[in-house]
Write a protein that holds these residues in place. Structure first.
Motif, mmCIF file in Angstrom:
data_model
loop_
_atom_site.group_PDB
_atom_site.id
_atom_site.type_symbol
_atom_site.label_atom_id
_atom_site.label_comp_id
_atom_site.label_asym_id
_atom_site.label_seq_id
_atom_site.Cartn_x
_atom_site.Cartn_y
_atom_site.Cartn_z
ATOM 1 N N VAL A 188 -4.549 -8.382 7.847
ATOM 2 C CA VAL A 188 -3.897 -7.199 7.248
ATOM 3 C C VAL A 188 -2.376 -7.319 7.405
ATOM 4 O O VAL A 188 -1.617 -7.012 6.480
ATOM 5 C CB VAL A 188 -4.408 -5.896 7.908
ATOM 6 C CG1 VAL A 188 -3.559 -4.699 7.496
ATOM 7 C CG2 VAL A 188 -5.875 -5.661 7.543
ATOM 8 N N HIS A 189 -1.955 -7.812 8.547
ATOM 9 C CA HIS A 189 -0.510 -7.886 8.786
ATOM 10 C C HIS A 189 0.190 -8.948 7.955
ATOM 11 O O HIS A 189 1.396 -8.857 7.733
ATOM 12 C CB HIS A 189 -0.241 -8.070 10.285
ATOM 13 C CG HIS A 189 -0.436 -6.800 11.051
ATOM 14 N ND1 HIS A 189 0.596 -5.941 11.341
ATOM 15 C CD2 HIS A 189 -1.567 -6.214 11.529
ATOM 16 C CE1 HIS A 189 0.113 -4.885 11.973
ATOM 17 N NE2 HIS A 189 -1.196 -5.026 12.108
ATOM 18 N N PHE A 193 -1.153 -3.582 2.630
ATOM 19 C CA PHE A 193 -0.998 -3.227 4.051
ATOM 20 C C PHE A 193 -1.586 -1.855 4.336
ATOM 21 O O PHE A 193 -1.311 -0.883 3.620
ATOM 22 C CB PHE A 193 0.488 -3.224 4.439
ATOM 23 C CG PHE A 193 0.702 -3.042 5.918
ATOM 24 C CD1 PHE A 193 0.183 -3.956 6.831
ATOM 25 C CD2 PHE A 193 1.414 -1.958 6.407
ATOM 26 C CE1 PHE A 193 0.369 -3.789 8.197
ATOM 27 C CE2 PHE A 193 1.611 -1.784 7.775
ATOM 28 C CZ PHE A 193 1.084 -2.702 8.667
ATOM 29 N N TRP A 194 -2.401 -1.787 5.398
ATOM 30 C CA TRP A 194 -2.996 -0.524 5.829
ATOM 31 C C TRP A 194 -3.326 -0.684 7.315
ATOM 32 O O TRP A 194 -4.393 -1.155 7.675
ATOM 33 C CB TRP A 194 -4.256 -0.233 5.000
ATOM 34 C CG TRP A 194 -4.902 1.081 5.286
ATOM 35 C CD1 TRP A 194 -4.437 2.106 6.060
ATOM 36 C CD2 TRP A 194 -6.178 1.514 4.796
ATOM 37 N NE1 TRP A 194 -5.325 3.140 6.077
ATOM 38 C CE2 TRP A 194 -6.407 2.806 5.304
ATOM 39 C CE3 TRP A 194 -7.151 0.937 3.974
ATOM 40 C CZ2 TRP A 194 -7.571 3.520 5.029
ATOM 41 C CZ3 TRP A 194 -8.299 1.649 3.696
ATOM 42 C CH2 TRP A 194 -8.503 2.937 4.213
ATOM 43 N N GLU A 195 -2.345 -0.327 8.137
ATOM 44 C CA GLU A 195 -2.432 -0.640 9.559
ATOM 45 C C GLU A 195 -3.621 0.034 10.250
ATOM 46 O O GLU A 195 -4.341 -0.584 11.030
ATOM 47 C CB GLU A 195 -1.132 -0.232 10.251
ATOM 48 C CG GLU A 195 -1.068 -0.757 11.670
ATOM 49 C CD GLU A 195 0.310 -0.663 12.270
ATOM 50 O OE1 GLU A 195 1.116 0.150 11.770
ATOM 51 O OE2 GLU A 195 0.570 -1.383 13.241
ATOM 52 N N GLU A 255 -7.429 -2.058 12.575
ATOM 53 C CA GLU A 255 -8.092 -2.022 13.866
ATOM 54 C C GLU A 255 -9.525 -1.482 13.751
ATOM 55 O O GLU A 255 -10.420 -1.906 14.476
ATOM 56 C CB GLU A 255 -7.269 -1.183 14.841
ATOM 57 C CG GLU A 255 -7.549 -1.613 16.251
ATOM 58 C CD GLU A 255 -6.685 -0.902 17.268
ATOM 59 O OE1 GLU A 255 -5.619 -0.389 16.899
ATOM 60 O OE2 GLU A 255 -7.111 -0.852 18.437
ATOM 61 N N GLU A 256 -9.721 -0.577 12.807
ATOM 62 C CA GLU A 256 -11.056 0.031 12.649
ATOM 63 C C GLU A 256 -12.094 -0.987 12.166
ATOM 64 O O GLU A 256 -13.267 -0.882 12.492
ATOM 65 C CB GLU A 256 -11.004 1.166 11.613
ATOM 66 C CG GLU A 256 -10.083 2.309 11.970
ATOM 67 C CD GLU A 256 -10.722 3.300 12.927
ATOM 68 O OE1 GLU A 256 -11.948 3.422 12.890
ATOM 69 O OE2 GLU A 256 -9.975 3.925 13.695
ATOM 70 N N ASP A 285 3.837 -3.514 -1.191
ATOM 71 C CA ASP A 285 4.014 -3.168 0.224
ATOM 72 C C ASP A 285 3.555 -4.338 1.102
ATOM 73 O O ASP A 285 3.090 -5.356 0.593
ATOM 74 C CB ASP A 285 3.227 -1.880 0.577
ATOM 75 C CG ASP A 285 1.735 -2.002 0.273
ATOM 76 O OD1 ASP A 285 1.293 -3.087 -0.152
ATOM 77 O OD2 ASP A 285 1.011 -1.015 0.463
ATOM 78 N N GLY A 286 3.720 -4.155 2.398
ATOM 79 C CA GLY A 286 3.251 -5.163 3.359
ATOM 80 C C GLY A 286 4.098 -6.420 3.376
ATOM 81 O O GLY A 286 5.141 -6.504 2.717
ATOM 82 N N ALA A 287 3.612 -7.419 4.101
ATOM 83 C CA ALA A 287 4.386 -8.657 4.277
ATOM 84 C C ALA A 287 4.749 -9.341 2.957
ATOM 85 O O ALA A 287 5.849 -9.872 2.826
ATOM 86 C CB ALA A 287 3.605 -9.602 5.183
#
Ligand code: SF4
Lengths: 623, 139
Positions: A250-251, A264-266, A270-271, A574-576
């Motif tokens: 994700v990162h 990206f969806w921080e 983790e979930e 969005d995101g990296a």
């Protein structure tokens, strides 16, 4: 013959017969086994006119030369034919337990042709083969059918089974082994269904495997098994399964979110990541035969809306396809959706992606309740996905089910309204859960040139861009930057050869990352007695890659079809990878030059084909 | 060594990095999730060139040398590659594949840290500045 047996089963289902046939040894040396040998068999015996679901179409299951060897990663096989989802050549790989059992019974593969008059099974008991009617099994799910097989033929019987999706000819129906392992991609469950074949069952009385040099093979096998088991990748896969690095993915922008609309969806990371699955729901780890990595998960969700009993758990692709792709971060829901797909016999990647496309179409009013029989398709509504959409697809029991059973490309054609803009496919196959914009620009190239369509297992490009490959013996020493096109064409040319070797020898891509090129060559030589050099082995890989392109050429695929959907190339917002452009045309052009492919026809010229021992094939395409 | 004048310099820098990382709420939380005793072994550059971090039980304790207990994870590499790695200039997967980093034990916990490497690099730069090692900062 060594490693291989040289024998296959040729089943003419219309006649209700199954006979032993031998294949020329040269086929094995030239096309290795698995996906490569299946391609050669189709080239020689298949019909290019027959529709994928017509009785005349061939469905070819092939082992590689290592099936039956007690080495991690060796217990896979390939199934191939004209895909009902894409309409052209394809294949699919499955782990589990079927491949070694078939080898122990004395066979390298099975070719299916024709159609049974009524639903039936093929039963292989050593070299005895019977075609038996099982009308009462038709309509059952994979779980119930597999349980019945266990009861009737014993726990040692290994099976390939289709669910209701295959029976109902859903274009992306899969074939399941032991309810856990899938020939997932490209719809071969529907081909089995079209032949009225519910299951193939195999039972051998002894573990027979005859290599060319048993002593050398045994010591190499021990060496490799230790190396594979101790590797960092294997340990991570063992502990947390194939979703172990979802959070890291994700990162970097590798994990697709809401039909690839976000990178990206921080919170979701983790979930849904593998360690969360381990902590919350894992009860056991499971493995394909002889594999010490044991990346497969067994899970139980005792309570809640998505409770499921102890049984097979989801892999990364399923978690992402029914999680982030649908805008959901409910891990339990991904487990339940995955379990349901396994039971109905649906490919989770195409199912998740097709539903994601439909959710976007619904959000943008290109798909309305008029076409969905009143069903609302909202992001993250996993109750509707599990209770309504997946069963309707498998049974094609409603307008919505019928539409989505076609796969996203045909569904977009059917509804129009600009919805093809939201596709995430290449050559009609939905992309796996690796976004080229963050996961690596080379993926866009290899998705596009893969014979079966967008696929991350056709070759190891994903691993190459990640940094997990190092093959100095064949010139792969590049330190690739995933978010650039530099050296991607050069890498892709090596990737397609290695991928063809992997998929033809039917070796697991997780396990074989640890195997160096010279070790591959020794493995082939000790097992199959080929006397290969590194060059011979790489040529075999390239030959298979070319043959797969020639098959597609005869199905009408041209250079202009080597594309990926716009969605996979448009810069992320969005995101990296935000704002980074993929230089697709430049990579493709360079790859075509390096691979000596004709810029219009998409195949190599006559001389290139002749030089690689594809002269008779050259005579067909270059008349 | 390309970046260090002796075996003590890198350890001073890396311990400073961890001291600062502990002060950062996000990194400190990330380190706690690793939940392992890790030995960073650079002894190929000198017998005293190593340190360990104990992230178990909700703590983050770092100290010079090999831990007295058996580590859950040992990462062996050169002090120069460690410098590149903390500076986020070394792809850890590539370094492991090419045996620049040798890993013993479970690397699962480290995956938790992988997404934070960019931030680690920022803090490492600050640590180098604090120690007057600005000339070592990799651009
Ligand atoms: S790594 Fe996983 S998929 Fe591959 S052979 Fe082992 S158990 Fe099967």
């Amino acid at each position: 013959m060594f490693g291989n047996t040289g024998k296959i089963i040729w089943a003419d289902l219309s006649a209700g017969t199954a006979e032993h046939r031998t294949l020329p040894e040269q086929y094995y040396r030239n096309f290795i086994g698995g996906a490569g040998l299946a391609a050669k068999i189709f080239w020689e015996y298949g019909s290019f006119e027959a529709q994928p679901l017509a009785p005349e179409s061939l469905l070819i299951l092939m082992n590689g030369p290592f099936a039956g060897l007690k080495l991690s990663g060796c217990s896979r096989s390939a199934i191939a034919g004209r895909s009902p989802l894409t309409g052209h050549w394809g294949d699919s790989s499955c782990g589990g337990h079927f491949a070694p059992e078939l080898r122990y019974s004395g066979f390298d593969g099975i070719v299916l042709q024709g159609k049974l008059e009524e639903p039936g099974i093929i039963l292989i008991e050593d070299d005895e083969i019977s075609v038996l009617p099982v009308r009462e099994w038709w309509g059952m799910g994979v779980i119930e059918t597999t349980a019945l097989i266990g009861k009737k033929y014993g726990k040692k019987a290994r099976s390939l089974v289709i669910g209701q999706a295959g029976e109902n000819l859903v274009n992306y129906a899969c074939i399941m082994n032991e309810c856990h392992h899938a020939f997932g991609r490209a719809g071969y469950g529907a081909v089995m269904g079209s032949k009225n074949l519910k299951a193939i069952i195999v039972k051998s009385s002894a573990q027979r495997y005859f290599p060319a040099d048993s002593d050398s093979l045994d010591s190499l096998r021990r060496e490799l098994d230790a190396k594979i088991t101790e590797s960092v990748t294997s340990q991570v896969l063992h502990e947390n399964g194939t979703a172990a690095n979802l959070e890291g993915g994700v990162h970097i922008g590798d994990v697709p979110i809401k039909n690839f609309t976000s990178s990206f969806w921080e919170e979701m990371a983790e979930e849904l990541t593998g360690s969360t699955l381990t902590e919350k729901y894992l009860t056991n780890k499971a493995a394909c035969s002889f594999c010490k990595i044991a990346c497969k998960r067994v899970v139980e969700i005792p309570e809640g809306p998505f409770s499921i009993p102890k049984g097979p758990g989801p892999e990364y692709e399923t978690i992402a396809a029914f999680g982030s792709m649908l805008g959901s971060k409910d891990l339990a829901a991904t487990c339940k959706a995955g379990r349901l797909c396994n039971d109905l016999g649906l490919d989770t990647i195409t199912a998740g992606s097709t539903i994601a496309w439909a959710m976007e179409a619904f959000e943008k009013s290109a798909l309305t309740v008029l076409e969905t029989d009143g069903v609302e398709l909202n992001w993250a509504d996993m109750d509707t996905v599990i209770d309504v959409v997946l069963p309707q697809i498998a049974f094609r029991s409603s307008k919505l089910g019928e539409l989505l059973s076609q796969g996203s490309l045909r569904a977009a054609d059917m509804i129009g309204r600009g919805s093809s803009e939201w596709l995430t496919t290449a050559k009609g196959l939905e992309a796996p859960m690796h976004d080229p914009r963050g996961g690596g620009h080379g993926l866009a190239l290899t998705y596009s040139i893969s014979h079966r369509g967008a696929c991350h297992t056709a070759n190891p490009m994903l691993f190459m861009e990640m940094g997990a490959c190092y093959y100095p013996e064949i010139g792969f020493e590049y330190e690739l930057n995933p978010m650039s096109s530099e050296y991607k064409a050069e890498s892709a040319l090596l990737a397609v050869q290695i991928g063809a070797i992997e998929n033809s020898s039917c070796f697991c891509q997780f396990a074989d990352r640890e195997i160096a090129i010279p070790e591959w060559v020794r493995l082939f030589n000790f097992a199959a007695g080929y006397d290969w050099t590194v060059e011979d082995m790489m040529s075999a890989g390239l030959r298979v890659f070319y043959l797969q392109r020639l098959l597609n050429y005869r199905f009408g695929i041209r250079a202009s079809d080597d594309l990926v959907s716009k969605r996979l190339l448009d810069p992320s917002t969005d995101g990296a990878p935000e704002g980074v452009e993929i230089d697709f045309d430049c990579m493709k052009k360079r790859f075509y030059q390096l691979a000596k492919l004709d810029g219009t026809l998409g195949i190599p010229d006559r001389r290139t084909l002749e030089n690689i021992n594809l002269s008779s094939e050259a005579n067909v395409v270059w008349q | 060594m390309e970046y260090w004048k002796d075996q003590h310099e890198p350890i001073t820098a890396f311990l400073k990095l961890f001291e600062k990382a502990k002060q950062d709420p996000e990194l400190s939380e990330g380190l706690k999730k690793v939940n392992q005793l890790i030995w960073f072994d650079y002894t190929e550059d000198g017998p005293d060139c190593s340190f360990h971090v104990d992230c178990r039980n909700g703590n983050v304790l770092s100290s010079q040398g090999k831990p007295s207990e058996e580590p859950d994870l040992t990462m062996s590499l050169s002090a120069d590659d460690a410098h590149r790695s903390w500076s986020n200039k070394l792809n850890p997967v590539m370094a492991i594949t090419r045996r620049k980093i040798r890993v013993k034990g479970s690397a699962t916990g480290l995956l938790k840290l992988a997404p934070k490497l960019k931030k680690v690099a920022i803090i490492y730069e600050q640590a180098l500045n604090d120690l007057n090692f600005s000339d070592k900062i990799l651009k």
